[in-house]
Design an enzyme around this catalytic site. Structure first.
Site, PDB file in Angstrom:
ATOM      1  CG  ASP A 180      -0.314  -0.041   2.576  1.00 54.28           C
ATOM      2  OD1 ASP A 180       0.859  -0.249   2.756  1.00 54.28           O
ATOM      3  OD2 ASP A 180      -1.291   0.070   3.592  1.00 54.28           O
ATOM      4  CB  SER A 181       4.531   1.838  -0.438  1.00 51.37           C
ATOM      5  OG  SER A 181       4.649   0.685  -1.209  1.00 51.37           O
TER       6      SER A 181
ATOM      7  CG  ASP B 170       0.362  -3.918   2.249  1.00 50.41           C
ATOM      8  OD1 ASP B 170       0.477  -4.896   3.009  1.00 50.41           O
ATOM      9  OD2 ASP B 170       1.232  -3.018   1.709  1.00 50.41           O
TER      10      ASP B 170
ATOM     11  CE  LYS C 255       3.305  -5.899   3.771  1.00 52.07           C
ATOM     12  NZ  LYS C 255       2.998  -4.394   4.375  1.00 52.07           N
TER      13      LYS C 255
ATOM     14  CD  GLU D 218       0.962  -1.099   8.204  1.00 47.72           C
ATOM     15  OE1 GLU D 218       0.473  -0.356   9.231  1.00 47.72           O
ATOM     16  OE2 GLU D 218       1.273  -0.760   7.068  1.00 47.72           O
TER      17      GLU D 218
ATOM     18  CD  GLU E 169       8.268  -0.066   7.299  1.00 50.31           C
ATOM     19  OE1 GLU E 169       7.023  -0.540   6.932  1.00 50.31           O
ATOM     20  OE2 GLU E 169       8.427   1.018   6.433  1.00 50.31           O
TER      21      GLU E 169
HETATM   22  O1  KIV Z   1       3.559  -1.053   1.500  1.00 48.67           O
HETATM   23  C1  KIV Z   1       4.581  -1.634   1.384  1.00 48.67           C
HETATM   24  O2  KIV Z   1       5.305  -1.198   0.582  1.00 48.67           O
HETATM   25  C2  KIV Z   1       5.264  -2.247   2.513  1.00 48.67           C
HETATM   26  C3  KIV Z   1       6.819  -2.581   2.460  1.00 48.67           C
HETATM   27  C4  KIV Z   1       7.435  -1.244   3.132  1.00 48.67           C
HETATM   28  C5  KIV Z   1       7.338  -3.648   3.560  1.00 48.67           C
HETATM   29  O3  KIV Z   1       4.569  -2.508   3.304  1.00 48.67           O
END
Ligand code: KIV
Length: 261
Positions: free
Chosen positions: A47-48, A86, A114, A116, A183
């Site tokens: 989600d970056s 994510d 994934k 958090e 992270e």
């Molecule tokens: O969203 C993302 O790119 C991430 C990475 C920084 C691990 O969670």
């Protein structure tokens, strides 16, 4: 690494064999294909996306629909790599929403998801895994919590934080996570977690002693010159090269003689 399809089991087995895991993010077809052709075993549609592609200030504005759109694009590369996506902010607050939204990402082409958090989401993790979707954890600095926390802060600097990280990592492993992103965790704590838990740790700004490393690909390639990060030294100055090529091409076009009528 063999040419066979990478699964969550393959990633787990890499820790057992002592093979380091090099993971990167991708948000579209060409990036996923290029990373796959370079042999990256785990590609994350992170989600970056929000900051590095969509121009949001942080990840909290990324929607599930935006994640699905970009997961579909990356999945069209049909990577040999495991394609992880994510779950965005507030898309896994209950067990029901976590499973329903993980299924939507899987339908878009994600092979694992994934999210958090640790003990706070272990019920959701267990339910996602029981629904047949592999799960990767994310502990330490949690970008989706940036507004509550008021910034991006290194984790594990004091004893309560170290204890919490260990309890969270153990909870995720017990709930069935196949790997864990760490992270901005202090390197000694990342090292200890890596030694104490059975699933692979994949660090970002967490020192060299994790089972693998992950980076946001545009950071590695120097595509975003407007900020710099302590934990990434770009290996390419893609932004500068792109500007130079574009300027040169523009000059060429502008210097062409106009057609005389
Ligand atoms: O969203 C993302 O790119 C991430 C990475 C920084 C691990 O969670």
């Amino acid at each position: 690494m063999t040419e066979t399809k990478v699964t969550a089991q393959t990633i787990r087995a890499m820790k057992v064999r002592g093979e380091k895991i090099a993971a990167l993010t991708a948000y579209d077809f060409p990036m996923a294909r290029l990373l796959d052709e370079a042999g990256i075993p785990l590609i994350l549609v992170g989600d970056s996306l929000g900051m590095v592609v969509l121009g949001y200030p942080d990840t909290t504005q990324v929607t599930l629909a935006e994640m699905e759109h970009h997961v579909r694009a990356a999945a069209r590369a049909k990577p040999r790599a495991l394609l992880v996506a994510d779950l965005p902010y507030r898309s896994y607050e209950s067990v029901e929403s976590a499973v329903a939204n993980a299924r939507r990402l899987a339908a878009a082409g994600a092979e694992a998801v994934k999210a958090e958090g640790g003990r706070a989401i272990s019920g959701q993790v267990r339910a996602i895994v029981e629904s047949g979707i592999p799960f990767m954890g994310h502990l330490g600095m949690l970008p989706q919590h940036v507004l509550e926390e008021g910034g991006y802060r290194v984790k594990g600097k004091n004893h309560p934080e170290q204890e919490a990280l260990l309890a969270d990592a153990e909870a995720l492993a017990a709930a069935g996570a196949f790997a864990l992103v760490l992270e901005l965790v202090t390197p000694p704590v990342a090292r200890e977690l890596t030694q104490r838990i059975s699933i692979p740790t994949i660090g970002i700004g967490a020192g060299p002693d994790c089972d693998g490393q992950i980076l946001v690909t545009p950071d590695l390639l120097g595509m975003l010159p407007w900020y710099s990060l302590k934990h990434v030294k770009p290996k390419l100055n893609a932004a500068e090269q792109m500007r130079a090529v574009v300027k040169d091409w523009k000059k060429g076009v502008e210097s062409q003689k106009p057609l005389k009528g």
